[in-house]
Design a protein around this motif. Structure first.
Motif, short mmCIF file in Angstrom:
data_model
loop_
_atom_site.label_atom_id
_atom_site.label_comp_id
_atom_site.label_asym_id
_atom_site.label_seq_id
_atom_site.Cartn_x
_atom_site.Cartn_y
_atom_site.Cartn_z
N LEU A 42 6.87 -4.17 -98.11
CA LEU A 42 8.01 -3.25 -98.15
C LEU A 42 9.24 -3.93 -98.74
O LEU A 42 10.03 -3.31 -99.45
CB LEU A 42 8.31 -2.74 -96.73
CG LEU A 42 7.27 -1.80 -96.12
CD1 LEU A 42 7.61 -1.52 -94.66
CD2 LEU A 42 7.20 -0.50 -96.91
N GLU A 43 9.40 -5.21 -98.43
CA GLU A 43 10.52 -5.97 -99.01
C GLU A 43 10.42 -6.01 -100.53
O GLU A 43 11.42 -5.87 -101.24
CB GLU A 43 10.50 -7.40 -98.44
CG GLU A 43 11.65 -8.28 -98.91
CD GLU A 43 12.87 -8.16 -98.03
OE1 GLU A 43 13.77 -8.99 -98.17
OE2 GLU A 43 12.95 -7.22 -97.20
N TYR A 44 9.19 -6.19 -101.04
CA TYR A 44 9.01 -6.21 -102.48
C TYR A 44 9.27 -4.83 -103.10
O TYR A 44 9.87 -4.73 -104.17
CB TYR A 44 7.61 -6.70 -102.85
CG TYR A 44 7.38 -6.75 -104.34
CD1 TYR A 44 8.20 -7.52 -105.16
CD2 TYR A 44 6.36 -6.01 -104.94
CE1 TYR A 44 8.00 -7.56 -106.54
CE2 TYR A 44 6.16 -6.04 -106.30
CZ TYR A 44 6.99 -6.82 -107.10
OH TYR A 44 6.80 -6.85 -108.46
N GLU A 45 8.86 -3.80 -102.43
CA GLU A 45 9.12 -2.45 -102.94
C GLU A 45 10.62 -2.18 -103.03
O GLU A 45 11.11 -1.56 -103.97
CB GLU A 45 8.43 -1.42 -102.05
CG GLU A 45 6.91 -1.43 -102.18
CD GLU A 45 6.23 -0.48 -101.22
OE1 GLU A 45 6.95 0.30 -100.55
OE2 GLU A 45 4.99 -0.52 -101.13
N GLU A 46 11.37 -2.66 -102.04
CA GLU A 46 12.82 -2.53 -102.09
C GLU A 46 13.41 -3.36 -103.23
O GLU A 46 14.34 -2.95 -103.92
CB GLU A 46 13.42 -2.96 -100.75
CG GLU A 46 14.94 -2.99 -100.70
CD GLU A 46 15.58 -1.64 -100.94
OE1 GLU A 46 16.76 -1.61 -101.34
OE2 GLU A 46 14.91 -0.60 -100.74
#
Length: 363
Positions: A42-46
């Motif tokens: 999720l951090e990478y998607e952000e």
């Protein structure tokens, strides 16, 4: 802080570009990411959503055991970087004491791992990941020789940059045929390989790849290589290659780029394709002074079977080449490509003389 600052045991640490209140909030954020693989995803998607606005700040990080005098060759190469880089760049030299304070202040949950390493070079390696996660910018070893401003790479917004040491091989070609995305970003890398050194790394602050590099430090601290404790596998190039391999395998390759061989490490074995039988470095005139002195003693010994007066004269002319470069950069610091080594390594941003000073420090 001044443009060129050494950070030692006293004084304040540099302020990170993001305000953390309290300072160890970044540590809590990393621990939360490490609690579930999905959270790092999720951090990478952000990151993908914001990447276009996330710059690599003009900050250069290097480290040495103290702020006392550097080795003469290291001091010379660092001074050259300061003159080649544009005036908006800040240069930090981190001492061993400052490295530990950095971990203690911002990453306290990693301090036991940091203190528990069985060799000091593992701490030096690990500190690099903390610099780039917290501050962003560019890290280079002290034996890296700046040829052109880093912006010439270019330093792309949102992207973590590294450099291949070896020419593309058959494994790389197979990877390209199998995965066009990896080939486009040059993120094809073999596990347990030294082909992507940690001597040059660049990233915006808080890049999720560097979060992954930090989160895996504890589990890798005692990893062996060739049946012995090895900084290469625990924190160094093999550790980095393994994480890059996993990162690309999970389709997170869009914001990582590994530049082709020669772009970062303009090194002697690029001419022959192997590091086992290297030719002389193309920029030998800027090599460590002790190495040049040994070479002069060898090449200017008329009793040697392969003595050459021309080769002896060439080696003896090298100090003049360096002096000419100094005059050129004093006169036109905006034209570093006119310097002798930059002309020889036309496509390179940096070169390295691989002095391996950490090996002597370990001894």
């Amino acid at each position: 802080m001044p443009r060129d600052a050494c950070i030692d045991s006293g004084g304040a640490l540099p302020s990170p570009p993001h305000v953390f209140s309290p300072p160890h909030a970044v540590d809590a954020h990393l621990r939360r990411l490490g609690s579930s693989p999905n959270l790092l995803e999720l951090e990478y998607e952000e990151w993908i959503r914001r990447a276009h606005s996330l710059i690599v700040p003009p900050t250069l990080h290097q480290s040495w055991q103290a702020c006392g005098p550097l080795l003469p060759d290291h001091a010379r190469w660092r001074a050259r970087c300061a003159r080649v880089l544009p005036a908006n760049w800040t240069l930090f030299l981190w001492s061993d004491d400052a490295n530990r304070r950095l971990v203690q202040t911002f990453f306290p949950s990693f301090l036991s791992t940091y203190d528990g390493y069985d060799s000091h070079i593992k701490r030096v390696d690990a500190a690099r990941y903390f610099y780039l996660y917290l501050f962003g910018g560019v890290y280079i070893d002290l034996d890296v020789h700046c040829l052109r401003p880093f912006e010439a790479l270019p330093l792309t917004n949102g992207v973590a940059a590294f450099g291949h040491l070896e020419k593309k091989d058959l494994l790389f070609d197979r990877c390209c045929r199998r995965d066009i995305g990896s080939c486009a970003n040059a993120t094809c890398v073999r596990r347990r390989s030294e082909a992507v050194p940690n001597a040059f790394m660049a990233a915006p602050p808080r890049h999720p790849l560097f979060a992954a590099l930090i989160l895996d430090l504890s589990s890798a601290k005692d990893v062996t290589y060739k049946n012995r404790s090895s900084p290469l596998a625990a924190t160094g190039p093999i550790y980095l290659a393994n994480r890059l391999y996993e990162w690309a395998r999970r389709s997170r390759k869009r914001h990582v780029h590994i530049h082709e061989a020669g772009r970062i490490y303009g090194s002697p074995w690029l001419e022959t394709g192997t590091h086992r039988f290297p030719r002389a470095h193309p920029c030998s005139f800027d090599a460590p002074r002790a190495r040049i002195a040994r070479l002069e003693a060898l090449k200017c010994n008329a009793s040697q079977r392969f003595y050459s007066a021309a080769r002896c004269a060439e080696v003896r002319s090298w100090p003049q080449v360096v002096e000419n470069d100094e005059r050129l950069i004093d006169a036109r610091p905006d034209l570093p490509e006119r310097l002798a080594c930059a002309r020889k390594l036309n496509g390179s941003i940096t070169s390295s003389f691989w002095t391996a000073s950490w090996i002597q420090n370990q001894k």
